[in-house]
Design an enzyme around this catalytic site. Sequence first.
Site, PDB file in Angstrom:
ATOM      1  N   ASP A   1       3.104 -17.231 -16.527  1.00  0.00           N
ATOM      2  CA  ASP A   1       1.828 -17.594 -17.169  1.00  0.00           C
ATOM      3  C   ASP A   1       0.646 -16.970 -16.433  1.00  0.00           C
ATOM      4  O   ASP A   1      -0.360 -16.618 -17.043  1.00  0.00           O
ATOM      5  CB  ASP A   1       1.680 -19.118 -17.173  1.00  0.00           C
ATOM      6  CG  ASP A   1       2.807 -19.795 -17.930  1.00  0.00           C
ATOM      7  OD1 ASP A   1       2.900 -19.565 -19.149  1.00  0.00           O
ATOM      8  OD2 ASP A   1       3.611 -20.524 -17.310  1.00  0.00           O
TER       9      ASP A   1
ATOM     10  N   ASN B   1      -3.371  -1.106   6.946  1.00  0.00           N
ATOM     11  CA  ASN B   1      -2.182  -0.867   6.128  1.00  0.00           C
ATOM     12  C   ASN B   1      -2.220   0.436   5.339  1.00  0.00           C
ATOM     13  O   ASN B   1      -1.210   1.111   5.222  1.00  0.00           O
ATOM     14  CB  ASN B   1      -1.954  -2.036   5.170  1.00  0.00           C
ATOM     15  CG  ASN B   1      -1.301  -3.216   5.872  1.00  0.00           C
ATOM     16  OD1 ASN B   1      -0.626  -3.048   6.882  1.00  0.00           O
ATOM     17  ND2 ASN B   1      -1.519  -4.407   5.354  1.00  0.00           N
TER      18      ASN B   1
ATOM     19  N   TYR C   1       4.560   7.019  12.438  1.00  0.00           N
ATOM     20  CA  TYR C   1       4.821   7.745  11.190  1.00  0.00           C
ATOM     21  C   TYR C   1       4.230   9.159  11.218  1.00  0.00           C
ATOM     22  O   TYR C   1       4.109   9.808  10.173  1.00  0.00           O
ATOM     23  CB  TYR C   1       4.249   6.979   9.995  1.00  0.00           C
ATOM     24  CG  TYR C   1       4.840   5.611   9.774  1.00  0.00           C
ATOM     25  CD1 TYR C   1       6.218   5.411   9.792  1.00  0.00           C
ATOM     26  CD2 TYR C   1       4.026   4.501   9.549  1.00  0.00           C
ATOM     27  CE1 TYR C   1       6.772   4.156   9.594  1.00  0.00           C
ATOM     28  CE2 TYR C   1       4.572   3.241   9.346  1.00  0.00           C
ATOM     29  CZ  TYR C   1       5.942   3.074   9.373  1.00  0.00           C
ATOM     30  OH  TYR C   1       6.476   1.828   9.171  1.00  0.00           O
TER      31      TYR C   1
ATOM     32  N   GLY D   1     -10.477  -4.431  -1.705  1.00  0.00           N
ATOM     33  CA  GLY D   1     -11.113  -3.306  -2.383  1.00  0.00           C
ATOM     34  C   GLY D   1     -10.883  -3.309  -3.886  1.00  0.00           C
ATOM     35  O   GLY D   1     -11.545  -2.577  -4.610  1.00  0.00           O
TER      36      GLY D   1
ATOM     37  N   ASN E   1       1.994  -6.997   8.231  1.00  0.00           N
ATOM     38  CA  ASN E   1       1.732  -6.323   9.495  1.00  0.00           C
ATOM     39  C   ASN E   1       0.754  -7.130  10.339  1.00  0.00           C
ATOM     40  O   ASN E   1      -0.456  -6.927  10.305  1.00  0.00           O
ATOM     41  CB  ASN E   1       1.205  -4.913   9.236  1.00  0.00           C
ATOM     42  CG  ASN E   1       2.300  -4.034   8.670  1.00  0.00           C
ATOM     43  OD1 ASN E   1       3.472  -4.236   8.963  1.00  0.00           O
ATOM     44  ND2 ASN E   1       1.934  -3.085   7.838  1.00  0.00           N
TER      45      ASN E   1
ATOM     46  N   LYS F   1       0.821  -1.219   0.000  1.00  0.00           N
ATOM     47  CA  LYS F   1       0.000   0.000   0.000  1.00  0.00           C
ATOM     48  C   LYS F   1       0.853   1.266   0.000  1.00  0.00           C
ATOM     49  O   LYS F   1       0.390   2.340  -0.384  1.00  0.00           O
ATOM     50  CB  LYS F   1      -0.935   0.001   1.205  1.00  0.00           C
ATOM     51  CG  LYS F   1      -1.886  -1.194   1.205  1.00  0.00           C
ATOM     52  CD  LYS F   1      -3.336  -0.799   1.254  1.00  0.00           C
ATOM     53  CE  LYS F   1      -4.225  -2.004   0.983  1.00  0.00           C
ATOM     54  NZ  LYS F   1      -5.625  -1.701   0.940  1.00  0.00           N
TER      55      LYS F   1
ATOM     56  N   ALA G   1     -16.264 -13.486   1.774  1.00  0.00           N
ATOM     57  CA  ALA G   1     -16.308 -12.074   1.357  1.00  0.00           C
ATOM     58  C   ALA G   1     -16.078 -12.064  -0.148  1.00  0.00           C
ATOM     59  O   ALA G   1     -15.101 -11.525  -0.642  1.00  0.00           O
ATOM     60  CB  ALA G   1     -15.244 -11.255   2.088  1.00  0.00           C
TER      61      ALA G   1
ATOM     62  N   SER H   1      -8.547   0.249   7.998  1.00  0.00           N
ATOM     63  CA  SER H   1      -8.449  -0.648   9.148  1.00  0.00           C
ATOM     64  C   SER H   1      -6.985  -0.972   9.430  1.00  0.00           C
ATOM     65  O   SER H   1      -6.683  -1.683  10.362  1.00  0.00           O
ATOM     66  CB  SER H   1      -9.227  -1.937   8.883  1.00  0.00           C
ATOM     67  OG  SER H   1      -8.737  -2.555   7.720  1.00  0.00           O
TER      68      SER H   1
END
Lengths: 313, 313
Positions: free
Chosen positions: A171, A79, A114, A179, A305, A52, A207, A77
């Site tokens: 291949d 990353n 960060y 997302g 993570n 990301k 999902a 949520s």
Amino acid sequence: MIPSKQDLLLAMQRVQPFVHETPILTSSMIDEQAGCKIFFKCENFQKMGAFKMRGALNAIGNLSEDQKKAGVVTHSSGNFGQAVALAARNLGVTAYVVMPENAPQVKKEAVKGYEGRITECVSTLQARETTSEEIRVKTGATFLHPSNNLDVILGNATAGIELFKEQGDLDYVLTPVGGGGLVAGTALAAHYFGNKCSTLGGEPFQADDAYRSLRSGKIETNVSTNTIADGLRTHLGDVNFPIIKALVSDIIRVEEHEIIDALRLIWERLKIVAEPSCAVPFAALLRKKELFKNKKVGIIISGGNVDVKNLPF
Amino acid sequence: MIPSKQDLLLAMQRVQPFVHETPILTSSMIDEQAGCKIFFKCENFQKMGAFKMRGALNAIGNLSEDQKKAGVVTHSSGNFGQAVALAARNLGVTAYVVMPENAPQVKKEAVKGYEGRITECVSTLQARETTSEEIRVKTGATFLHPSNNLDVILGNATAGIELFKEQGDLDYVLTPVGGGGLVAGTALAAHYFGNKCSTLGGEPFQADDAYRSLRSGKIETNVSTNTIADGLRTHLGDVNFPIIKALVSDIIRVEEHEIIDALRLIWERLKIVAEPSCAVPFAALLRKKELFKNKKVGIIISGGNVDVKNLPF
């Protein structure tokens, strides 16, 4: 509208100075078990621990100077929040990150590390969107969607570009589908830099919105998202879905126990710390072994993570 | 008698065709915390999951044709047994592996998977040696010591050679110290391929035989070996000790809780699966931060064969 090869090359220029060119790992024991030759592109070793970072860098790097001054806001949520915080810090931009209260503690701490400014909200997509919008209105910050943003998709594509630069004759290339930003970016990379390489997505049965969307031709949503692959609970968007429809061959669905088994193989055989979401495309390959027999397959390991105190095995 | 640079180059020729040139990973978060620049040479990604593959390949590759026909025998609580089994299979040689009954199941299974012939014995050094000797007498196989064998040491050195080829200006290189074969090989690599690079060993207080040996000038043994770093419970030998005395600057000892903390950092920040023994040199660096301040440091991550169901955190 499918982006051009030139768009991908511009993204590469923007992203490259700030990222690791991540290693591609192989394992003869895994190949033996899978019946094909697999090249794992290890974005768990990327800055902040996930692919990301690439999308965030490209999206923030492509803002105007005025936009950069006002900052960026996102909801995540995990990353993508870290990615936006770190990419923004690299580029001297303020990052506002909306996180659900129940996001893993290790991810919240990383965003703070960060210098991202966290606002917590309840764990629904609606609450995340409302909170982000409030911040956007108040600060003038540019909203960055984690996956449904063309610059994010193009940034994500740079992992695939690196993979094809090193392994031009794949291949198949497989990614997880949450997302849709990674699978769309990777499909673009395969389209322009691969040699007749098909892009496939892996998705949990729990999902499987992308699987159903590809079949119905419109964006479907998930009723429940009861999967261990916590990065894959979101749904597709109007920016990435046209790319996915045009360039992704199919989505393969997997059961939860297959995800856990594949994850353990990745940890024990490949010796890397990877998130449950990463194991989904590998589980898909193991479920459909006959399709991949004796083929060369790239798999994007999307992130690492994870709280090692809280493992599913 | 210190081996020559030519000896190391010959080992490199023998080993190279059968091993991965393992990646060197860095982490800006770890560097920030440590106050120096660390290059982790990731032998956990080596074939069979540890640097020991290199020593085994060089030792077996250097046997005469008659010796190869009779096979090789070793005793090992884990990694060297796997290394000998896989290296022997690569070279068409039979491998007899003596393992203590309480060796981790995952290691026993791996030896079997590589077609090694396992004999189990009780978990004492004496039982391992006696059982190996019985097999040697019965089969005529050549005994390979895991660490006190010059060809094994020279094979181990090839990890260091690769490290210095990529990072020629390291100030320090650190390895764990168990039997002494890795630190001796790495010290040789630093001596011939480094640029005034000091070699240091990391050792648990709970098994500090090498620390005491360097000080007394003779090989000391451990009274107890109550350490989580299960690869470091053995003692030095008469082949590697002279090399260590000549070329290793010092041994730094660490507490058990420091090993566990360093191991968790390696897993969570570097995103790799590594054995407790691997964390010992990193723990040593963190314990003596002032020594390494602003320096460039190489650390050999020795192996990744760990049961992920049984972690210390």
